[in-house]
Design a protein around this motif. Structure first.
Motif, PDB file in Angstrom:
ATOM      1  N   LYS A  78       0.834  -1.209  -0.008  1.00 54.68           N
ATOM      2  CA  LYS A  78      -0.148   0.178  -0.006  1.00 54.68           C
ATOM      3  C   LYS A  78       0.890   1.328  -0.119  1.00 54.68           C
ATOM      4  CE  LYS A  78      -3.925  -2.158   2.454  1.00 54.68           C
ATOM      5  NZ  LYS A  78      -4.809  -2.376   1.431  1.00 54.68           N
ATOM      6  N   THR A  79       0.395   2.284  -0.709  1.00 56.51           N
ATOM      7  CA  THR A  79       1.211   3.532  -0.601  1.00 56.51           C
ATOM      8  C   THR A  79       0.919   4.215   0.743  1.00 56.51           C
ATOM      9  OG1 THR A  79      -0.917   4.685  -1.220  1.00 56.51           O
ATOM     10  CG2 THR A  79       0.460   3.943  -3.332  1.00 56.51           C
ATOM     11  N   ALA A  80       1.831   5.180   1.086  1.00 56.03           N
ATOM     12  CA  ALA A  80       1.794   5.968   2.105  1.00 56.03           C
ATOM     13  C   ALA A  80       0.408   6.527   2.509  1.00 56.03           C
ATOM     14  CB  ALA A  80       2.904   7.237   2.125  1.00 56.03           C
ATOM     15  N   ASP A 113       4.071  15.556  -0.005  1.00 53.53           N
ATOM     16  CA  ASP A 113       4.638  15.179  -1.125  1.00 53.53           C
ATOM     17  C   ASP A 113       4.898  13.849  -1.650  1.00 53.53           C
ATOM     18  OD1 ASP A 113       6.430  15.499   0.692  1.00 53.53           O
ATOM     19  OD2 ASP A 113       8.205  16.054  -0.798  1.00 53.53           O
ATOM     20  N   LYS A 114       4.898  12.934  -0.687  1.00 55.72           N
ATOM     21  CA  LYS A 114       5.381  11.536  -0.813  1.00 55.72           C
ATOM     22  C   LYS A 114       4.079  10.480  -0.518  1.00 55.72           C
ATOM     23  CE  LYS A 114       9.480  12.060  -1.571  1.00 55.72           C
ATOM     24  NZ  LYS A 114      10.912  12.254  -0.740  1.00 55.72           N
ATOM     25  N   ALA A 115       2.938  11.113  -0.722  1.00 56.09           N
ATOM     26  CA  ALA A 115       1.495  10.218  -0.214  1.00 56.09           C
ATOM     27  C   ALA A 115       1.378   8.979  -1.297  1.00 56.09           C
ATOM     28  CB  ALA A 115       0.591  11.090  -0.520  1.00 56.09           C
ATOM     29  N   ALA A 142       0.407  15.754   6.356  1.00 62.59           N
ATOM     30  CA  ALA A 142       0.951  17.035   6.618  1.00 62.59           C
ATOM     31  C   ALA A 142       1.674  17.224   7.749  1.00 62.59           C
ATOM     32  CB  ALA A 142      -0.275  18.146   6.270  1.00 62.59           C
ATOM     33  N   LEU A 143       1.007  16.976   9.053  1.00 61.76           N
ATOM     34  CA  LEU A 143       1.818  17.149  10.350  1.00 61.76           C
ATOM     35  C   LEU A 143       3.012  16.312  10.171  1.00 61.76           C
ATOM     36  CD1 LEU A 143       0.579  17.728  13.145  1.00 61.76           C
ATOM     37  CD2 LEU A 143       0.666  15.411  13.652  1.00 61.76           C
ATOM     38  N   GLU A 153      11.353   8.775   6.461  1.00 65.43           N
ATOM     39  CA  GLU A 153      10.041   8.879   5.851  1.00 65.43           C
ATOM     40  C   GLU A 153       8.934   7.826   6.212  1.00 65.43           C
ATOM     41  OE1 GLU A 153      11.531  11.471   2.143  1.00 65.43           O
ATOM     42  OE2 GLU A 153      11.413   9.432   1.857  1.00 65.43           O
ATOM     43  N   LYS A 154       9.495   6.505   6.321  1.00 64.13           N
ATOM     44  CA  LYS A 154       8.779   5.364   6.525  1.00 64.13           C
ATOM     45  C   LYS A 154       8.225   5.725   7.999  1.00 64.13           C
ATOM     46  CE  LYS A 154      11.344   2.269   4.101  1.00 64.13           C
ATOM     47  NZ  LYS A 154      12.144   0.920   3.912  1.00 64.13           N
TER      48      LYS A 154
END
Ligand SMILES: Nc1ncnc2c1ncn2[C@@H]1O[C@H](COP(=O)(O)OP(=O)(O)OP(=O)(O)O)[C@@H](O)[C@H]1O
Ligand SMILES: [Mg+2]
Lengths: 227, 306
Positions: free
Chosen positions: A95-97, A130-132, A124-125, A143-144
């Motif tokens: 699954k994506t972020a 931008d990496k959604a 956003a928090l 990021e993970k």
């Protein structure tokens, strides 16, 4: 809000005790760090809170609820009140972020409107708008972990449980994650976190519980990393 | 509820697509299993048909004496036809018998000459009796022998019952038929069990690769239904696709093999496939869906325990 009453945990061989007569309390809105050598029982303690494992003796309470008396069918319901974060992120790799965060809401039975509103807010928090649409294997460790944090907070849980959230991260990513956790705590969510990182403890300047060999050996009101 | 169902369906399809390696492996194995099951079905049909035609080739002939009174022949013929075991009684009159004899011996001058020298038709009428099942010839023959025993010397009507002559070959055939039926049943059962086990294992392995995902879903607080649903849907999809694939695989095979089976077994399997297309398709897809669904449910259940 969390209350451990004389909790012990013996693993199957019975020789070693992962937890020994652990008693402590966590009040709402506290930020508690748990430190200790490897094998001291930190992960075991957190597992008790999310009812992933049963204590051999003693009881664990979430508010007035005896955590280990919750019937199996009600467990998913209970776990939705708690946001969990792990050292190895535990994201769904297919699954994506965005979908990872949305999944926690879907599992919670939230309606589509809430999901469309809250998932981008949570991302956003943690500064990941931008990496959604990236999959976990397209994200850095930091990021993970931020996706995992967004997932943990998106259902507005009463408490966040983080097991070595910075264990796999470089100093900069560690700093970012700690800042995010503090921000979440400032917004009113209780946080219980384990760590090996002295810098992290010093930075947070909050309550620190030190464990050794399954026992609580120190409980300081403000940040001391003593080992 | 509707929302949850929609999410499960969506997750099922997306998971299928993103996990396409695993999906392909499962579909491949399930297709092979269904192909094996389908083949045994066709084979069984072939055997059943050929056994049927073989059985209709066995009969009992009763030859009447040439001067047998017509009423007596008629009476015996009706009595035999009334037996519950008898399926067909075919009557051949004396004239027809003579005609057949002539045809058989065309070109055999001596036999035909011998026939010319006789004033009367030396042949009597006869009946050919078909039983419903080969094992019933014994009791039909006994009935006929009783009839024969009742006749006194002057009023003799039955000249000969050829069952005794045929008895050995009928017995052998009966036992061969039984043996073949049993053997094909055993082989079918073994193949079926093997196909089912292999499918179970493959799907289990496919879901094994998802065990971590399942653990994570539980930690996030997903209910068992919510976790299990997409896997069940995928199991159903495996069944649908595999059933269709197996059905398509049979087409070229049967086009090729159909005429051959017609020559040997008197059944063109391709015609059978076309005529029973809907049934066979439904059965294969049905078995596929049940297999896929059950194996994915069993596999996921392992990771949902505790
Ligand atoms: N499932 C298990 N079966 C048997 N023993 C276990 C199990 N899980 C943990 N233990 C034991 O319990 C003790 C405490 O383990 P725990 O994982 O809580 O330590 P920890 O403080 O989290 O260590 P680390 O800092 O390395 O993560 C260890 O001695 C470990 O070997
Ligand atoms: Mg640990």
């Amino acid at each position: 809000m969390i209350y451990f009453d004389n909790v012990s945990k013996l693993y199957n061989d019975g020789r070693s005790a992962a937890l020994q007569e652990v008693t402590f309390q966590v009040a709402p809105k506290e930020f508690v760090s748990i430190v200790g050598h490897s094998g001291a029982g930190k992960t075991t303690l957190l597992k008790m809170i999310i009812a992933e494992d049963n204590p051999s003796h003693g009881q664990v309470f979430f508010e007035s609820l005896d955590v280990h008396k919750i019937p199996k069918t009600k467990l998913p319901h209970y776990r939705r009140k708690i946001g969990t974060i792990f050292q190895d992120f535990k994201l769904l790799s297919h699954k994506t972020a965005y979908e990872n965060v949305a999944f926690a809401m879907e599992a919670n039975g939230r309606d589509d409107k809430e999901i469309v509103e809250n998932v981008p807010q949570a991302l956003a928090l943690v500064d990941l708008d931008d990496k959604a649409w990236n999959f976990p294997n397209e994200l850095s460790g930091g990021e993970k972990q931020r996706v995992a944090i967004a997932r943990a907070i998106v259902n507005q849980p009463d408490i966040i449980i983080a097991d070595e959230p910075t264990g796999n991260l470089d100093p900069i990513a560690t700093y970012e994650v700690v800042q995010i956790l503090r921000k979440i705590n400032d917004l009113g969510t209780t946080v219980i976190m384990t760590t090996h990182n002295k810098g992290v403890i010093d930075e947070i300047e909050r309550r620190v519980i030190t464990m050794d060999d399954g026992r609580i050996v120190r409980d300081d009101a403000t940040g001391k990393y003593v080992l | 509820m509707i929302t949850a169902l929609r999410r499960i369906v969506k997750a099922g399809f997306v998971g299928f697509w993103r996990n396409s390696y695993v999906a392909l492996a499962s579909i491949f194995v399930l297709t092979v299993a269904l192909f094996v099951i389908g083949s045994t079905m066709f084979l069984d049909q072939l055997l059943a048909t050929s056994l049927n035609t073989l059985q209709t080739k066995v009969d009992i002939n009763v030859y009447f004496v040439p001067d047998a009174p017509e009423e007596e022949v008629e009476r015996i013929r009706n009595a035999v036809a009334a037996l519950p075991e008898v399926s067909v009684v075919q009557f051949t009159s004396a004239e027809e018998a003579l005609q057949q004899y002539r045809e058989r011996n065309q070109g055999n001058e001596i036999s035909l000459q011998a026939l010319e020298e006789l004033d009367d038709n030396p042949l009597g009428s006869n009946i050919a009796i078909l039983a419903k099942e080969t094992s019933q010839y014994e009791s039909i023959a006994r009935f006929l022998e009783e009839q024969q025993g009742l006749e006194s010397a002057q009023t003799q009507v039955i000249d000969e019952i050829n069952y005794a002559k045929n008895k050995d070959s009928i017995d052998t055939l009966t036992s061969i038929i039984n043996a073949v039926e049993q053997a094909s049943l055993t082989i079918m059962a073994v193949l079926l069990i093997a196909a089912v086990l292999i499918t179970f294992n493959t799907v289990r392995l496919a879901i094994y690769t998802s065990r971590e995902e399942i653990a994570i879903m539980r930690l996030v607080g997903a209910s068992n239904v919510f976790i299990r649903g997409p896997f069940m849907l995928q199991g159903i999809m495996y069944g649908l696709i595999s059933g269709t694939l197996a059905m398509l695989l049979f087409y070229p095979l049967l086009v090729w093999i159909g005429p051959r089976t017609e020559a040997f077994f008197e059944l063109n399997l391709f015609d059978y496939y076309i005529v029973h297309f809907g049934e066979i398709f439904g059965l294969l897809v049905g078995i596929g869906v049940v297999l896929g669904l059950i194996s994915s449910m069993i596999a996921v259940a392992r990771y949902l325990r505790t």
